[in-house]
Design a protein around this motif. Structure first.
Motif, PDB file in Angstrom:
ATOM      1  N   ARG A 193     -10.937  25.387 -10.009  1.00  0.00           N
ATOM      2  CA  ARG A 193     -11.667  26.272  -9.524  1.00  0.00           C
ATOM      3  C   ARG A 193     -12.273  26.370  -8.976  1.00  0.00           C
ATOM      4  O   ARG A 193     -12.680  27.059  -7.992  1.00  0.00           O
ATOM      5  N   TYR A 251      -4.273  25.126 -13.738  1.00  0.00           N
ATOM      6  CA  TYR A 251      -3.977  24.017 -12.860  1.00  0.00           C
ATOM      7  C   TYR A 251      -3.399  23.326 -13.315  1.00  0.00           C
ATOM      8  O   TYR A 251      -2.818  22.970 -12.591  1.00  0.00           O
ATOM      9  N   HIS A 274      -1.135  32.590  -8.669  1.00  0.00           N
ATOM     10  CA  HIS A 274      -0.795  31.603  -9.240  1.00  0.00           C
ATOM     11  C   HIS A 274       0.102  31.745 -10.279  1.00  0.00           C
ATOM     12  O   HIS A 274       0.391  30.425 -10.937  1.00  0.00           O
ATOM     13  N   CYS A 317      -6.948  17.635  -9.084  1.00  0.00           N
ATOM     14  CA  CYS A 317      -5.952  17.239  -8.286  1.00  0.00           C
ATOM     15  C   CYS A 317      -7.080  16.831  -7.030  1.00  0.00           C
ATOM     16  O   CYS A 317      -8.453  17.333  -7.238  1.00  0.00           O
ATOM     17  N   GLU A 343     -10.504  22.806 -15.818  1.00  0.00           N
ATOM     18  CA  GLU A 343      -9.714  24.178 -15.231  1.00  0.00           C
ATOM     19  C   GLU A 343     -11.108  24.840 -14.128  1.00  0.00           C
ATOM     20  O   GLU A 343     -10.998  24.889 -12.726  1.00  0.00           O
ATOM     21  N   VAL A 395      -5.390  30.490 -14.364  1.00  0.00           N
ATOM     22  CA  VAL A 395      -4.716  29.844 -13.083  1.00  0.00           C
ATOM     23  C   VAL A 395      -4.853  32.224 -12.193  1.00  0.00           C
ATOM     24  O   VAL A 395      -4.998  33.096 -13.275  1.00  0.00           O
ATOM     25  N   CYS A 437       0.513  20.394  -7.523  1.00  0.00           N
ATOM     26  CA  CYS A 437      -0.870  21.163  -8.219  1.00  0.00           C
ATOM     27  C   CYS A 437      -0.071  22.632  -7.413  1.00  0.00           C
ATOM     28  O   CYS A 437       0.491  22.753  -6.531  1.00  0.00           O
ATOM     29  N   LEU A 438      -1.050  23.122  -8.143  1.00  0.00           N
ATOM     30  CA  LEU A 438       0.065  25.178  -7.801  1.00  0.00           C
ATOM     31  C   LEU A 438      -0.902  25.596  -6.291  1.00  0.00           C
ATOM     32  O   LEU A 438       0.303  26.543  -5.737  1.00  0.00           O
ATOM     33  N   VAL A 439      -1.803  24.762  -5.752  1.00  0.00           N
ATOM     34  CA  VAL A 439      -1.584  25.161  -4.679  1.00  0.00           C
ATOM     35  C   VAL A 439      -1.625  24.486  -3.741  1.00  0.00           C
ATOM     36  O   VAL A 439      -1.161  24.956  -1.809  1.00  0.00           O
ATOM     37  N   CYS A 462      -7.305  19.322  -3.540  1.00  0.00           N
ATOM     38  CA  CYS A 462      -8.123  20.678  -4.116  1.00  0.00           C
ATOM     39  C   CYS A 462      -9.522  19.961  -3.805  1.00  0.00           C
ATOM     40  O   CYS A 462     -10.652  20.976  -3.747  1.00  0.00           O
TER      41      CYS A 462
END
Length: 270
Positions: free
Chosen positions: A171, A234, A215, A263, A167, A211, A243-245, A266
């Protein structure tokens, strides 16, 4: 294996239940019997965590009990005494409450030099006020080992496990296979600050949530994460999911025997 925030919560529980009390110490299983007898009846002075290790100290006893839960260990504190023994209890503490330790990787009575030697082999713990992130940086910025492996090396950084590793890399937009020496000082400082914040929140809540507000399920109109590990994350254990982004499918690979999630869109920077 429990991550560092779990051990700090455990140390808090032990202090709350037993600090300042004379405790009965025993080993129903028998494997810690001689050591338990040496501290039986003594006042428990304190318990503290360093990474994934817990040290319990007693009045008028130079030795400390060192506990490492490993993959299968548990140390449960419950109100009341005189409880029947259930399962293989390596170490039991009793005062107004009962604490039963089962299945640890280590439960041993260590002398002060042995405690110092063990702690000396550990990297800085983001949850400790005396942590020195410079020690970790000196190892990281000279290393050709992938940053994802370095973050899990307890000699580099103490307490970070598979979830926080995945994570914090996401991030901070760091590709997990980036060599440590290619991580900039600015990015390392940001990663350290992020670990401190995330892990302190883990101590407070007892779960790992990583998150950002935008998100979270309510903000995105999505279902909460359904996983026995709990917490909103995430990439950890989200292989193949969007991916949440950026909607790119999350990937997984094995690194040093552990699953690594990231990811590829990202996390493109070193």
């Amino acid at each position: 294996m429990p991550e560092g925030h779990t051990l700090h919560r455990l140390a808090d529980e032990l202090r709350t239940a037993f600090a300042g009390r004379a405790v009965a110490s025993s080993s129903p299983q028998g494997r810690f019997a001689a050591e338990a007898a040496r501290i039986d009846g003594r006042v428990l002075e304190g318990a503290e965590a360093w990474g994934k290790h817990v040290f319990v100290s007693f009045a008028d006893a130079p030795e400390q009990v060192h506990v490492h839960l490993g993959l299968y260990g548990s140390f449960l504190v419950t109100p009341g005494v005189g409880r029947p023994v259930v399962g293989q209890v390596r170490w039991r503490l009793e005062a107004a409450s009962t604490a039963d330790l089962r299945g640890p990787n280590a439960c041993e009575l260590l002398t002060p030099p042995e405690v110092d030697a063990l702690i000396g082999r550990l990297g800085p713990d983001p949850l400790r006020d005396d942590a020195d992130p410079e020690r970790a940086w000196r190892r990281i910025h000279r290393s050709s080992v992938p940053i994802a492996a370095l973050l899990m090396d307890q000699a580099v950084l103490a307490g970070v496990g598979n979830v926080y590793r995945a994570e914090v890399l996401f991030r901070n937009e760091v590709a997990p296979m980036t060599a440590g020496r290619r991580v900039t000082r600015k990015r390392w400082d940001a990663m350290w600050a992020d670990l401190v914040e995330l892990m302190r929140e883990g101590v407070r809540t007892g779960r790992i949530d990583t998150v950002r507000p935008e998100h979270e399920p309510e903000a995105m109109g999505r279902e909460p994460r359904a996983d026995d590990h709990g917490g909103e994350v995430y990439v950890y254990r989200r292989e193949g999911q969007s991916c949440l982004v950026c909607d790119t499918p999350v990937r997984r690979r094995v690194l040093a025997g552990r699953n690594l999630f990231w990811c590829p869109t990202c996390q493109h920077r070193g």
